[in-house]
Scaffold this active site. Structure first.
Site, PDB file in Angstrom:
ATOM      1  CB  CYS A   1      -0.993  -0.005   1.163  1.00  0.00           C
ATOM      2  SG  CYS A   1      -0.281   0.162   2.801  1.00  0.00           S
TER       3      CYS A   1
ATOM      4  CB  CYS B   1       0.470   1.205  -4.130  1.00  0.00           C
ATOM      5  SG  CYS B   1       0.588  -0.360  -4.985  1.00  0.00           S
TER       6      CYS B   1
ATOM      7  CB  CYS C   1       2.013  -1.604  -7.545  1.00  0.00           C
ATOM      8  SG  CYS C   1       1.333  -1.125  -5.957  1.00  0.00           S
TER       9      CYS C   1
END
Length: 137
Positions: free
Chosen positions: A12, A86, A90
């Protein structure tokens, strides 16, 4: 999976709430059956105190966890990557299993608001364990 023991990475933004609670649940429920990792695209300095308290209420201590920066190596070495808000930060690697869990961000929330997030994360972690055919403690 690349190892007999699957490696799961929870990601996250701040690695201070959702991903730390998910990692805590997975460690608690799977024991040594899974390699557990968590990271953030822009990690905070400390774990969210409301997340710590919510997990303490169910007997899981995440006070020793420290938010970590997401690295390419960590992602590359993971079998399952679970993202939690995220976005483009990511990394995507071919051959990895990805799940994107839509969860409220507990940042700035009190423990009363974090409890339902904690409980939803537990249910998702249990489903992930079932999918991975990893036994629970």
């Amino acid at each position: 999976m690349s190892n007999p023991k699957p490696a799961v990475l929870f990601v996250c933004v701040h690695n201070a709430g959702r991903s730390q609670m998910a990692a805590g649940w997975l460690r608690h429920l799977a024991g040594d059956g899974v390699e557990v990792r968590s990271a953030g695209s822009a990690p905070a300095e400390t774990v969210n105190p409301a997340a710590v308290e919510a997990m303490r209420e169910v007997g899981i201590d995440i006070t020793g966890q420290t938010p970590a920066k997401l690295t390419w190596d960590t992602a590359r070495q993971s079998d399952v990557i679970v993202t939690m808000g995220c976005g483009d930060a990511c990394p995507v690697f071919p051959g990895k299993r990805y799940e994107d869990w839509k969860l409220d961000d507990p940042a700035g929330m009190g423990v009363d608001a974090v409890r339902p997030i904690r409980d939803e994360i537990r249910a998702r972690v249990e489903a992930l364990l079932d999918d991975l055919a990893v036994g629970r403690r």
